[in-house]
Design an enzyme around this catalytic site. Structure first.
Site, PDB file in Angstrom:
ATOM      1  N   PRO A  46      -7.482  -1.103  -9.467  1.00 21.03           N
ATOM      2  CA  PRO A  46      -8.269  -2.147  -8.580  1.00 21.03           C
ATOM      3  C   PRO A  46      -7.841  -3.641  -8.800  1.00 21.03           C
ATOM      4  CG  PRO A  46      -9.682  -0.580  -9.985  1.00 21.03           C
ATOM      5  CD  PRO A  46      -8.374  -0.304 -10.371  1.00 21.03           C
ATOM      6  N   ASP A  80       4.379   0.837  14.722  1.00 20.16           N
ATOM      7  CA  ASP A  80       3.075   0.902  14.475  1.00 20.16           C
ATOM      8  C   ASP A  80       2.058  -0.377  14.433  1.00 20.16           C
ATOM      9  OD1 ASP A  80       3.577   3.328  13.123  1.00 20.16           O
ATOM     10  OD2 ASP A  80       4.092   2.754  11.186  1.00 20.16           O
ATOM     11  N   ARG A 105       7.170   7.373   4.726  1.00 26.82           N
ATOM     12  CA  ARG A 105       7.218   7.262   6.380  1.00 26.82           C
ATOM     13  C   ARG A 105       8.014   6.084   6.958  1.00 26.82           C
ATOM     14  NH1 ARG A 105       4.037   4.135   9.320  1.00 26.82           N
ATOM     15  NH2 ARG A 105       3.736   5.751  10.869  1.00 26.82           N
TER      16      ARG A 105
HETATM   17  N1  ADE Z   1      -7.604   3.214  -9.264  1.00 28.83           N
HETATM   18  C1  ADE Z   1      -9.111   3.080  -9.185  1.00 28.83           C
HETATM   19  N2  ADE Z   1      -9.358   2.286  -8.145  1.00 28.83           N
HETATM   20  C2  ADE Z   1      -8.199   1.940  -7.561  1.00 28.83           C
HETATM   21  C3  ADE Z   1      -8.118   1.222  -6.369  1.00 28.83           C
HETATM   22  N3  ADE Z   1      -8.917   0.739  -5.517  1.00 28.83           N
HETATM   23  N4  ADE Z   1      -6.701   1.132  -6.218  1.00 28.83           N
HETATM   24  C4  ADE Z   1      -5.655   1.430  -7.098  1.00 28.83           C
HETATM   25  N5  ADE Z   1      -5.971   2.240  -7.978  1.00 28.83           N
HETATM   26  C5  ADE Z   1      -7.064   2.260  -8.450  1.00 28.83           C
END
Ligand code: ADE
Length: 243
Positions: free
Chosen positions: A89, A169, A154
């Protein structure tokens, strides 16, 4: 052909998403190859530990650097400039442009983090980039790695039946897509717009471009700021004031 190498402690999580629909077809036809690497099988201690308590104390566990490094070393590199992506994240936010850029590589290595975090040395010494799929925290990087595999696959020529589908898209045009309809022309009194039944392709095309633009202004005005508008588009935006 693009090859994905995914390092994970839960390889079984990939069976279903990779084993059906377009991804399966793409793999069966040789457009993509997905190789799963179980990090646990690269843990050399007796208990095959892939995580440990954090230095400095505190709760949670941290994924160890050695099994990830060994798993990486076991991945055959098919060329230079192979991105080694840590899913986290804290990474760069994933978007269509990034999917397009990644689709230009022959091979992509994805490391799925877990537990409270990953030893910082994975970030500083092993990964070449970090990607997040959004501002929320998942239980691990597996789902986010699947998102990358799906969005990139894709775009590989041949994966989508109709070669126009990816280029028209949402996002690749910088706009959201226009509304789609199929038979029946009326259902419970909900009617398909007349123009789509008219057979007038020029008008249909113009209607779609306009709907796409107006929908984008309504739902994602931020996308319009990043895009140069044509004279026709400016005219439509002035003509159709949002209620
Ligand atoms: N691992 C945990 N949360 C994540 C996210 N939001 N993006 C990528 N990997 C993650």
């Amino acid at each position: 052909m693009i090859r994905f190498d995914i390092l994970t402690v839960f390889p079984e999580m990939f069976a279903s998403p990779c084993g059906c629909s377009l991804l399966k077809k793409a793999a069966d036809r040789g457009f993509i190859a997905i190789h799963l690497h179980d990090i646990r099988s690269h843990a050399e201690d007796k208990h095959h530990m892939t995580d440990d308590a954090p230095y400095g104390g505190g709760g949670g566990m941290v994924m160890k650097v050695e099994p990830i490094d060994r798993a990486l070393q076991s991945v055959p590199a098919t060329g230079e400039d192979v991105p080694i992506v840590l899913m986290t994240p804290q990474g760069e936010p994933f978007c269509q442009k990034m999917a397009e850029e990644l689709a230009g590589h022959q091979q992509i290595i994805l490391i799925c983090g877990h537990y409270e975090g990953v030893d910082e040395r994975v970030r500083t010494h092993l990964a070449t980039r970090e990607i997040s799929i959004g501002d929320y925290v998942l239980t691990g990087g597996e789902l986010s790695a699947m998102v990358i595999v799906d969005a990139v696959s894709r775009l590989v020529p041949g994966v989508l039946g109709n070669c126009e589908s990816a280029s028209s898209d949402s996002f690749s045009m910088g706009l959201l897509e226009y509304p789609h309809y199929t038979r029946p022309a009326a259902y419970r009194g909900w009617e398909v717009p007349d123009v789509l039944l008219s057979g007038n392709h020029r008008e249909i095309e113009a209607w779609r471009r306009r709907e796409s633009l107006l929908r984008t202004r309504k739902r994602r005005p931020d996308l319009l700021k990043e895009r140069a508008l044509t004279i026709e588009e400016k005219k439509w935006l002035d003509m159709f004031i949002d209620p």
